[in-house]
Scaffold this active site. Sequence first.
Site, PDB file in Angstrom:
ATOM      1  N   LYS A 153       0.850  -1.203   0.000  1.00  7.46           N
ATOM      2  CA  LYS A 153       0.000   0.000   0.000  1.00  7.46           C
ATOM      3  C   LYS A 153       0.888   1.256   0.000  1.00  7.46           C
ATOM      4  O   LYS A 153       2.097   1.163  -0.137  1.00  7.46           O
ATOM      5  CB  LYS A 153      -0.972  -0.042   1.171  1.00  7.46           C
ATOM      6  CG  LYS A 153      -1.800  -1.344   1.248  1.00  7.46           C
ATOM      7  CD  LYS A 153      -2.835  -1.504   0.130  1.00  7.46           C
ATOM      8  CE  LYS A 153      -3.366  -2.910  -0.022  1.00  7.46           C
ATOM      9  NZ  LYS A 153      -4.298  -3.384   0.965  1.00  7.46           N
TER      10      LYS A 153
HETATM   11  C1  LIG Z   1      -5.253  -4.492   1.372  1.00  6.21           C
HETATM   12  C2  LIG Z   1      -6.716  -4.346   1.395  1.00  6.21           C
HETATM   13  C3  LIG Z   1      -7.508  -4.660   2.513  1.00  6.21           C
HETATM   14  C4  LIG Z   1      -6.974  -5.404   3.705  1.00  6.21           C
HETATM   15  O1  LIG Z   1      -5.885  -4.802   4.261  1.00  6.21           O
HETATM   16  P1  LIG Z   1      -4.997  -5.568   5.358  1.00  6.21           P
HETATM   17  O2  LIG Z   1      -4.289  -4.437   6.053  1.00  6.21           O
HETATM   18  O3  LIG Z   1      -4.052  -6.441   4.565  1.00  6.21           O
HETATM   19  O4  LIG Z   1      -5.882  -6.338   6.241  1.00  6.21           O
HETATM   20  C5  LIG Z   1      -8.851  -4.345   2.483  1.00  6.21           C
HETATM   21  N1  LIG Z   1      -9.412  -3.787   1.408  1.00  6.21           N
HETATM   22  C6  LIG Z   1      -8.702  -3.500   0.301  1.00  6.21           C
HETATM   23  C7  LIG Z   1      -9.400  -2.860  -0.858  1.00  6.21           C
HETATM   24  C8  LIG Z   1      -7.337  -3.788   0.242  1.00  6.21           C
HETATM   25  O5  LIG Z   1      -6.642  -3.526  -0.863  1.00  6.21           O
END
Ligand SMILES: *Cc1c(COP(=O)(O)O)cnc(C)c1O
Length: 385
Positions: free
Chosen positions: A188
């Site tokens: 991210k």
């Molecule tokens: C990465 C992601 C999540 C979950 O995030 P985590 O921190 O890995 O639990 C939820 N929604 C979207 C759209 C994502 O890309």
Amino acid sequence: MIPYGRQDIAAADIAAVVETLQSDWLTQGPAIERFEQAVADYCGTKYAIAVCNATAALHLAGLVAGLGQGDALWTSPNTFVASANCALYCGATVDFVDIDPATYNLSASALEQKLKSAEHEGKLPKIVVPVHFAGQSCDMEAIAALSRRYGFSVIEDAAHAIGASYRKRPIGSCEFSDMAVFSFHPVKIITTGEGGMILTNREDHYEKLKRLRSHGITRDARFMQGDIHGPWYYQQIELGYNYRMTDIQAALGASQMTRLDEFVQRRHELAARYQTLLQDLPLTLPWQHPDTRSSFHLYVIRLQLNKTAKNHRQIFEELRNAGIGVNLHYIPVHLQPYYRQFGFQAGDFPESEKYYGEAISLPLYPGLGEADQDKVASALKNSLT
Ligand SMILES: *Cc1c(COP(=O)(O)O)cnc(C)c1O
């Protein structure tokens, strides 16, 4: 292999983590408060609650919005499974709203249509979770207007979108929602290894989120019943979880926050470069709505398959074989075997399924060099022509 996404860790990030390791706190301590304050200030939001990942953040947001048995949560099929799973954790059901063919976000007009028929059947959702796909905001003003008319809460899945904005206001401001959720997974925009955060302007939500993050326990006399036995005393007043983030992670997050704008700026430069490098190929490049400034978490191209002899899978595999770590975001959630048991099937959300048959995520991250980006472009050109 050039990956599709990668964290960017600087010497200052490492120093911040080491400093925390040498301090008195390893789990929730002063770095958590610093990180939460930094994100809340950046977004212009009253409250921020750091948790162990965005999946936990979505679960808690659902609980705090009152989601439970007999309720429905609606989200986009073009998302990671966590956006939908949070409803099931709360004992609620999931349904989907098809995507906009230009932004690949949950379509506000499809939402309006679906709400109209749900109202007739008495099956309105309790919560709608718009996902800011690839870092580009959904049409939040339209969604907020529908939420007032049909009485649902809005939780923004902003896992892709820290550093992005909508109508010049940062994503996470919660101007058009009850809560917004960020992810700090390494692919991210900023990272804490694993991590998530919930943003809200509502004090009642904030107090409850803090308790649910830590077993449902409070040390605040305002929320206790009966006598306070002494300075050691706490009460569990509801059923919570251990969804805390460590101070080690928060130190990394607070340090990463100082480079958030730089990361997003670099992603924009690289996206603009892709735009130039790829403009003559039989591809649909990402379209940006003028109300939004994306964080460019992803750079997704769509193949114009009527103009190529090869199919989607062939082109994807040729890119992988050429050392390009392309990916595909997302397999429509309703087509996952686990979701088919609820009666979903192919054809239910045709825009998201058509998109799935054409989309490829190209490498995009702040440390992507221009030579590597040129290599991506020429591999794509070779495959398509
Ligand atoms: C990465 C992601 C999540 C979950 O995030 P985590 O921190 O890995 O639990 C939820 N929604 C979207 C759209 C994502 O890309």
